[in-house]
Every structure is written in C-alpha cells, then in structure tokens.
Design an enzyme around this catalytic site. Structure first.
Site, short mmCIF file in Angstrom:
data_model
loop_
_atom_site.label_atom_id
_atom_site.label_comp_id
_atom_site.label_asym_id
_atom_site.label_seq_id
_atom_site.Cartn_x
_atom_site.Cartn_y
_atom_site.Cartn_z
N TYR A 145 -15.01 -14.60 -17.23
CA TYR A 145 -15.05 -16.05 -17.46
C TYR A 145 -16.48 -16.54 -17.28
CZ TYR A 145 -13.27 -20.89 -17.28
OH TYR A 145 -13.01 -22.21 -17.53
N VAL A 179 -22.35 -2.40 -3.57
CA VAL A 179 -22.67 -3.67 -4.24
C VAL A 179 -21.81 -4.77 -3.67
CG1 VAL A 179 -22.81 -4.86 -6.47
CG2 VAL A 179 -23.17 -2.39 -6.37
N ILE A 182 -20.72 -11.80 -5.06
CA ILE A 182 -20.41 -13.16 -4.58
C ILE A 182 -19.64 -13.88 -5.68
CG2 ILE A 182 -21.37 -15.32 -3.70
CD1 ILE A 182 -23.95 -13.84 -3.02
N CYS A 184 -16.08 -12.92 -7.29
CA CYS A 184 -15.81 -11.75 -8.13
C CYS A 184 -14.84 -12.02 -9.28
CB CYS A 184 -15.26 -10.62 -7.26
SG CYS A 184 -13.71 -11.08 -6.47
N GLY A 187 -12.20 -9.59 -11.20
CA GLY A 187 -12.56 -8.19 -10.96
C GLY A 187 -13.19 -7.46 -12.13
N SER A 207 -10.22 -17.92 -4.73
CA SER A 207 -8.98 -18.20 -5.47
C SER A 207 -7.95 -17.11 -5.20
CB SER A 207 -9.27 -18.29 -6.97
OG SER A 207 -8.09 -18.13 -7.72
N GLU A 209 -5.14 -16.63 -6.77
CA GLU A 209 -4.70 -16.07 -8.05
C GLU A 209 -5.69 -15.01 -8.54
OE1 GLU A 209 -1.94 -16.87 -10.13
OE2 GLU A 209 -1.14 -17.88 -8.36
N GLN A 210 -6.98 -15.29 -8.38
CA GLN A 210 -7.99 -14.32 -8.81
C GLN A 210 -7.93 -13.06 -7.96
OE1 GLN A 210 -11.88 -16.21 -8.86
NE2 GLN A 210 -11.67 -16.69 -11.03
N CYS A 362 -18.61 -28.29 -23.76
CA CYS A 362 -19.53 -27.29 -23.19
C CYS A 362 -20.31 -26.58 -24.30
CB CYS A 362 -18.77 -26.30 -22.33
SG CYS A 362 -18.15 -27.03 -20.79
#
Length: 391
Positions: A145, A179, A182, A184, A187, A207, A209-210, A362
C-alpha cells in the site's frame, strides 16, 4: 503562524460576496484552473444540487469532498480536475473565504501533538482496519500500500516487486542480517526480503488487521510481526526500513522518530525511509483527508526533513519518483472499481464515492507535483566507505 496561506480574495469576489452570490464567487476561483461548472469538458464539475456552492464556500476542501460523497456534484475526469485545481493553487484562493476554519485547523495541528503515543493507534483503527477485503481487492499480490516503481514495469504487480527489490538493493541486504521495519503493513516487504535476501525481519504495526494478515503471509519465514508502537522497540539491527509510514508520524515526533532509529541502528548500518513529501512546508492538513482517510497525518517537506536530520544522520541518497504514484493510484482505482460488485454488499455507495474521490484526488496531487515520493538512504557518521546509489 504562516499568514501566507491566506491570500485575500480579489476585490471582484468581495463585491459578489456582498450579494452573497456563492456560485459566481466559486466560478471565478475555478476559472483560474480553467474549470467550469456544468461545462462540457471531461474535467468540468457537473452540479446536481445548488447547495453545493455554499457548502464549499463555507467549508473549503471538507465541503468539496463531502458534497461529492453526497452526490451533489459529479465529474467525468476527477484526476484531471484535481490536477488542474492543485496546479492553480485554488485552495489558497479559497482560503480567504474559509479563513476562520483554517486558523482553527492550523492551531489544532501545530499546538497539539496529534500523533502522541496515546493517539498512535487512531489511524490504524480508522483506515487500515477498514477491511482487508478492500485492500486485497485493490492492491497487488504483495499487498503493497505504497508507491510502485514503474521505471521498467507495465503492470502493478511488477511495479511493486520492482519497488521492494529496489529497497533491498539500496539497503545492500546480506543473508543473515537483521532488519527492523517501522510500520510493516501486511508484511509485503518482510516476506520479500526474507525470501529473496535471506534476512531476518522484525516488523511493527499499529493495526490489528494488518498484524493478523502479515503473520499469515509470513508463516515459515524468519519474520516477527508485533502490534507495537515503534518507540517501544529495543535492540540493535543491521538495517532499518520504513515504507509509507512516516506520513503518520507528525512534526512534533520527528526528532523522536529519528532518535529511535539511531538508537536501534548498528554503527555501520543503513536506514531507508520511503515517504510521501510535500513540495512546500504546510501548516495544515487537508481537512477532508484528515477526517475520512488518514486522521492526524502530515506530509514532510524538504526543509522539515533537513532540519531534523541535521547532526542525526548522514544523508547518503535522496531519490524522488513522485509521478510513479499517479500511475500507482490509478491502477488501484481500476482494481477497486472492478471488484466493487463483490464489495458492494458490505459497503454503501457513499463509501464507494469516498474511495473514488480519495484515489483520484491523490493522483492529481502527484501529477501537479505538489506531492512527491521520496526514498532517503541514511547512515551514521561512523559508517566507512562510499555509499553507491542504486536506481
């Protein structure tokens, strides 16, 4: 306080304001961008409800976005409309009319720490927990994202893989290195770096959900994903990476952010920061984006980054590929739009219009060059040798 945000409206506008003629005031402002109301160009605004004019004049960008969500207006080429409005700095011309609201926003965003630890999870709950189904439909298979790298790519999946590989090469990843990531996401980077470069990744997200999906996607790999604020992390890492998270940090926490990275980075390590940037230092966030998409977000400028990096890090490389974000956003829109029939039972039409507005606004932001996409490679002063830039 930055008074330059408030250009006083032209005298012609003041005269029409006395008659309280909202449509003609807005028409005059829109004309700067060669945009008309109910014109025949694809980027012209088709007004469905006359209350639209007053709403925009009293509420600025918030009113503009909300009135679109409420079907008060339409436009065949939203991305072109936004490119024109942003290129002509229309929001500054509108600023004179929405002055009171702007002043209170500037005070709110500069006086208070909107990204304090206590509030750090708000953006996770508001935006990233919107539903994995939306992001799975819209994004590429790596679930990236953030901006793709289109130098040699002609589809979204390849552009995102190219971006992940570019990051790995810029960090000069070696098998067995550790590594710290910050923010993530789902994934994507952690999985790619672990699989292709043999590194061990420790990632944090705010998050739930993440975290859940990232953990599933990295099963069997040397990857750990924690639900944690980055400031709470301890230890030492060979490399640090942060992709598309810095926009949520906020100027009050910039020094904290880089001090944390410095504390966690080994003396000859590298830190890659991938962030959206603003071509000018702004003291307010777009009110619509703040309310509906990214609460408490703020884009850094060159000046703000330079100031905080001073004496903290050596700037090894600064790469801008902002126009690639325009392309990325329009690909996301196509995929979201195609998937809408399967998403529609779970979301309403107002959500659809909100998402359409968000992605096209955007795209216009990057096409107008007000928005950039930066990758900075940073090191500590003790790192020996020359850093050779990778493109």
């Amino acid at each position: 306080m930055a008074h330059h945000h408030f250009e006083s409206p032209q005298t012609g506008l003041l005269k029409s304001a006395r008659k309280n003629n909202s449509p003609s005031i807005l028409a005059e402002i829109a004309a700067h961008a060669e945009v008309q109301f109910n014109g025949d160009k694809p980027w012209d605004i088709q007004v469905n409800d006359d209350r639209f004019y007053r709403r925009v004049l009293t509420q600025g960008s918030l009113g503009f976005g909300e009135s679109y969500m409420d079907k008060m207006w339409d436009c065949r080429a939203l991305d072109v409309l936004f490119t024109r409005l942003l290129s002509a700095d229309v929001e500054k011309k509108l600023g004179g009319w929405v002055k009171v609201r702007l002043v209170s926003e500037i005070i709110r965003q500069n006086l208070f720490n909107l990204q304090s630890r206590a509030r750090a999870y708000q953006v996770g709950e508001k935006h990233y927990d919107a539903g994995n189904d939306i992001f799975e439909a819209m994004l590429d298979p790596t679930m990236s994202y953030s901006c793709g790298y289109w130098a040699n790519a002609d589809n979204l999946a390849d552009a995102q893989l190219a971006k992940l590989d570019l990051v790995c090469r810029k960090l000069a990843l070696q098998p067995g290195e550790t590594v710290f990531e910050i923010g993530c996401g789902w994934g994507g980077f952690a999985r790619y770096a672990a699989e292709n470069y043999g590194v061990e990744v420790y990632g944090v997200t705010i998050s739930k959900e993440q975290q859940k999906l990232a953990q599933q996607r990295c099963i069997g790999l040397p990857v750990t994903i924690d639900l944690k604020d980055y400031r709470e992390v301890n230890g030492h890492f060979d490399k640090i990476v942060s992709i598309g998270m810095f926009e949520h940090v906020g100027p009050k926490n910039y020094s904290d952010y880089f001090d944390t990275a410095s504390r966690l980075l080994s003396k000859d390590g590298l830190f890659l920061l991938h962030t959206i940037g603003s071509y000018e230092t702004v003291f307010k966030v777009d009110a619509w984006i703040d309310r509906y998409i990214f609460p408490n977000g703020k884009l850094p400028s060159v000046k703000e980054l330079g100031k905080v990096l001073d004496h903290r890090f050596v700037l090894e490389d600064w790469h801008n590929f902002g126009p690639d974000y325009d392309v990325t956003l329009l690909h996301w829109w196509q995929q979201f739009d195609q998937a809408w029939p399967t998403l529609a039972p779970h979301y309403d039409e107002r959500f659809y219009r909100m998402w359409k507005y968000y992605l096209h606004a955007c795209a216009g932001f990057f096409r107008s060059k007000k928005g950039q996409l930066w990758q900075l490679v940073l090191s500590k002063r003790g790192r020996p040798g020359v850093y050779r830039s990778v493109r």
